[in-house]
Design a protein around this motif. Structure first.
Motif, PDB file in Angstrom:
ATOM      1  N   THR A 146      13.056 139.078  35.583  1.00 47.37           N
ATOM      2  CA  THR A 146      12.597 140.000  34.555  1.00 47.37           C
ATOM      3  C   THR A 146      11.614 140.978  35.181  1.00 47.37           C
ATOM      4  O   THR A 146      10.839 140.616  36.063  1.00 47.37           O
ATOM      5  CB  THR A 146      11.946 139.261  33.374  1.00 47.37           C
ATOM      6  OG1 THR A 146      10.913 138.383  33.858  1.00 47.37           O
ATOM      7  CG2 THR A 146      12.984 138.429  32.628  1.00 47.37           C
ATOM      8  N   THR A 147      11.653 142.218  34.744  1.00 45.44           N
ATOM      9  CA  THR A 147      10.834 143.255  35.358  1.00 45.44           C
ATOM     10  C   THR A 147       9.785 143.778  34.388  1.00 45.44           C
ATOM     11  O   THR A 147       9.984 143.783  33.175  1.00 45.44           O
ATOM     12  CB  THR A 147      11.708 144.431  35.832  1.00 45.44           C
ATOM     13  OG1 THR A 147      12.397 145.000  34.707  1.00 45.44           O
ATOM     14  CG2 THR A 147      12.719 143.960  36.876  1.00 45.44           C
ATOM     15  N   LEU A 161       8.255 151.254  35.563  1.00 49.57           N
ATOM     16  CA  LEU A 161       9.339 150.301  35.331  1.00 49.57           C
ATOM     17  C   LEU A 161      10.664 150.742  35.952  1.00 49.57           C
ATOM     18  O   LEU A 161      11.393 149.911  36.497  1.00 49.57           O
ATOM     19  CB  LEU A 161       9.527 150.060  33.833  1.00 49.57           C
ATOM     20  CG  LEU A 161      10.553 148.987  33.468  1.00 49.57           C
ATOM     21  CD1 LEU A 161      10.092 147.609  33.925  1.00 49.57           C
ATOM     22  CD2 LEU A 161      10.833 148.979  31.965  1.00 49.57           C
ATOM     23  N   ASN A 220      12.773 148.380  38.465  1.00 51.37           N
ATOM     24  CA  ASN A 220      14.170 147.974  38.262  1.00 51.37           C
ATOM     25  C   ASN A 220      15.019 148.291  39.487  1.00 51.37           C
ATOM     26  O   ASN A 220      15.779 147.440  39.974  1.00 51.37           O
ATOM     27  CB  ASN A 220      14.755 148.683  37.038  1.00 51.37           C
ATOM     28  CG  ASN A 220      14.131 148.220  35.736  1.00 51.37           C
ATOM     29  OD1 ASN A 220      13.580 147.121  35.659  1.00 51.37           O
ATOM     30  ND2 ASN A 220      14.204 149.052  34.716  1.00 51.37           N
ATOM     31  N   THR A 230      14.152 146.074  42.488  1.00 53.02           N
ATOM     32  CA  THR A 230      14.630 144.706  42.305  1.00 53.02           C
ATOM     33  C   THR A 230      16.121 144.604  42.576  1.00 53.02           C
ATOM     34  O   THR A 230      16.590 143.690  43.263  1.00 53.02           O
ATOM     35  CB  THR A 230      14.306 144.216  40.882  1.00 53.02           C
ATOM     36  OG1 THR A 230      12.906 144.366  40.635  1.00 53.02           O
ATOM     37  CG2 THR A 230      14.689 142.750  40.714  1.00 53.02           C
ATOM     38  N   VAL A 242      19.194 140.915  36.225  1.00 48.19           N
ATOM     39  CA  VAL A 242      17.886 141.554  36.122  1.00 48.19           C
ATOM     40  C   VAL A 242      17.715 142.083  34.703  1.00 48.19           C
ATOM     41  O   VAL A 242      18.537 142.867  34.224  1.00 48.19           O
ATOM     42  CB  VAL A 242      17.757 142.708  37.133  1.00 48.19           C
ATOM     43  CG1 VAL A 242      16.423 143.439  36.950  1.00 48.19           C
ATOM     44  CG2 VAL A 242      17.889 142.192  38.561  1.00 48.19           C
ATOM     45  N   HIS A 243      16.638 141.643  34.050  1.00 47.42           N
ATOM     46  CA  HIS A 243      16.392 142.015  32.657  1.00 47.42           C
ATOM     47  C   HIS A 243      15.120 142.865  32.565  1.00 47.42           C
ATOM     48  O   HIS A 243      14.024 142.364  32.817  1.00 47.42           O
ATOM     49  CB  HIS A 243      16.244 140.763  31.788  1.00 47.42           C
ATOM     50  CG  HIS A 243      17.506 139.978  31.663  1.00 47.42           C
ATOM     51  ND1 HIS A 243      18.322 140.065  30.554  1.00 47.42           N
ATOM     52  CD2 HIS A 243      18.104 139.086  32.502  1.00 47.42           C
ATOM     53  CE1 HIS A 243      19.365 139.268  30.713  1.00 47.42           C
ATOM     54  NE2 HIS A 243      19.254 138.664  31.895  1.00 47.42           N
ATOM     55  N   PRO A 244      15.252 144.147  32.225  1.00 42.64           N
ATOM     56  CA  PRO A 244      14.083 145.019  32.120  1.00 42.64           C
ATOM     57  C   PRO A 244      13.150 144.582  30.993  1.00 42.64           C
ATOM     58  O   PRO A 244      13.601 144.110  29.938  1.00 42.64           O
ATOM     59  CB  PRO A 244      14.690 146.390  31.813  1.00 42.64           C
ATOM     60  CG  PRO A 244      16.109 146.289  32.246  1.00 42.64           C
ATOM     61  CD  PRO A 244      16.506 144.865  31.986  1.00 42.64           C
ATOM     62  N   ASP A 301       7.452 148.509  29.545  1.00 44.40           N
ATOM     63  CA  ASP A 301       7.211 149.689  30.376  1.00 44.40           C
ATOM     64  C   ASP A 301       5.773 150.185  30.271  1.00 44.40           C
ATOM     65  O   ASP A 301       5.431 151.246  30.795  1.00 44.40           O
ATOM     66  CB  ASP A 301       8.182 150.812  30.028  1.00 44.40           C
ATOM     67  CG  ASP A 301       8.024 151.315  28.595  1.00 44.40           C
ATOM     68  OD1 ASP A 301       7.183 150.759  27.845  1.00 44.40           O
ATOM     69  OD2 ASP A 301       8.745 152.260  28.219  1.00 44.40           O
ATOM     70  N   GLN A 321      23.629 146.376  38.354  1.00 38.36           N
ATOM     71  CA  GLN A 321      22.916 147.061  37.285  1.00 38.36           C
ATOM     72  C   GLN A 321      22.083 146.078  36.473  1.00 38.36           C
ATOM     73  O   GLN A 321      22.322 144.870  36.485  1.00 38.36           O
ATOM     74  CB  GLN A 321      23.905 147.781  36.364  1.00 38.36           C
ATOM     75  CG  GLN A 321      24.723 148.855  37.049  1.00 38.36           C
ATOM     76  CD  GLN A 321      25.687 149.537  36.083  1.00 38.36           C
ATOM     77  OE1 GLN A 321      25.949 149.053  34.996  1.00 38.36           O
ATOM     78  NE2 GLN A 321      26.205 150.685  36.505  1.00 38.36           N
ATOM     79  N   CYS A 322      21.110 146.635  35.759  1.00 35.20           N
ATOM     80  CA  CYS A 322      20.282 145.808  34.880  1.00 35.20           C
ATOM     81  C   CYS A 322      21.065 145.375  33.645  1.00 35.20           C
ATOM     82  O   CYS A 322      21.998 146.055  33.210  1.00 35.20           O
ATOM     83  CB  CYS A 322      19.042 146.584  34.434  1.00 35.20           C
ATOM     84  SG  CYS A 322      17.831 146.871  35.742  1.00 35.20           S
TER      85      CYS A 322
END
Length: 311
Positions: free
Chosen positions: A33-34, A41, A45, A48, A62-64, A67, A98-99
């Motif tokens: 998670t970012t 942010l 992303n 990462t 990867v989960h945004p 922000d 991709q996220c």
């Protein structure tokens, strides 16, 4: 394998921590998670995703997340981590992963509920995502096995890296840190007191020559190492975030003891300070395992051995 979620604001040491976790072969990274922190942010992303692709682990989702901090204006540290956050080491690196669409806090809650008592949350950035998750789902503290946080300063007052008594991750969103510290989750704080003793020097980097990550480690840490030399007169950069992963891999790297810890969210001079009541003057229940010592040599050796592993 121990199930973990990594919550990151991918600058240089976050990137090294991700590689360390993946290459350890001891952790099942459910996802990353970012959060806004070292850099905005969008950069977090991208960094990462690049690091995961570099590690041939584009399968890790990867989960945004957040922000911005809960209440404050964002502050970033490009002068430490470079224009893009990872020393521009992967500027020309192509990646196709991709996220995910699912928001970070929701992913954390979902996975903890799915694997009750099995998930360790490794947080190496501001704690905004965690605070949002705990606020949304009070049972989260019961579902998680442990929360391991890189942040704070408990016994080396005056030696902070944002304010004299404050560390960057906690300072960036102290209100979020306060929520997490009082969530009831089993929590360990890997603070500057110990992380500053774990240095990645030029000599250390040379041991990775001929290995997969040598060029990335050398290039990504160049600005960071120069800053550390100029500001703190250190021979190398501190492995803040990798040490946090190291504790999860082998808690013998650190000596800990549980104390009551709170966060100052009021004083302009001490905003973000992690106040540890070592003498129990307040008579409050201990809520955080704080680090009192580190076997720096053993940890750094393990970190280098892990990143230099073949195949």
């Amino acid at each position: 394998m121990k199930k973990v979620i990594m919550d990151v604001d991918t600058g240089v040491d976050d990137a090294l921590a991700i590689l360390y976790a993946l290459e350890s072969r001891q952790l099942y990274v459910l996802g990353i998670t970012t959060v806004n922190g070292n850099v905005p942010l969008g950069m977090v992303n991208a960094n990462t995703l690049k690091v995961l692709s570099l590690a041939d682990r584009a399968d890790v989702p990867v989960h945004p997340g957040a922000d911005r901090p809960l209440m404050r204006t964002s502050e970033h540290v490009h002068h430490i981590h470079g224009d893009d956050g990872i020393g521009n080491a992967l500027d020309d690196f192509s990646y196709s992963n991709q996220c995910q669409e699912q928001f970070a806090a929701d992913f954390i809650i979902e996975q903890a509920k799915k694997h009750p008592g099995e998930v360790t949350l490794i947080a190496v950035g501001p704690l905004t995502n965690l605070a949002l998750a705990f606020s949304k789902e009070p049972k989260l503290s019961e579902w998680l096995d442990e929360v391991v946080i890189m942040g704070g300063l408990v016994s080396e007052m005056g030696r902070g890296n944002k304010l004299p008594n404050s560390e960057f991750n906690i300072y960036t969103d102290a209100e979020a840190a306060q929520i997490v510290f009082h969530s009831g989750a089993e929590t360990t704080l890997v603070s500057l007191d110990v992380t500053k003793q774990t240095l990645l020097s030029n000599r250390c980097i040379k041991t990775l020559e001929g290995r997969k990550y040598h060029d990335f480690v050398q290039q990504s840490t160049e600005v960071y190492r120069a800053f550390s030399k100029e500001r703190f007169n250190l021979d190398g950069c501190a492995l803040h975030d990798p040490l946090t992963v190291g504790y999860v891999l082998n808690n013998d790297f650190l000596k800990t003891k549980k104390h009551h810890v709170d966060v100052d969210t009021v004083s302009p001079l001490n905003y973000g300070q992690t106040v540890c009541d070592f003498n129990n003057l307040l008579g409050r229940e201990p809520n955080v395992n704080v680090c009192l010592g580190v076997d720096a040599e053993a940890f750094v050796s393990h970190f280098l051995e892990t990143l230099g592993r073949e195949g």
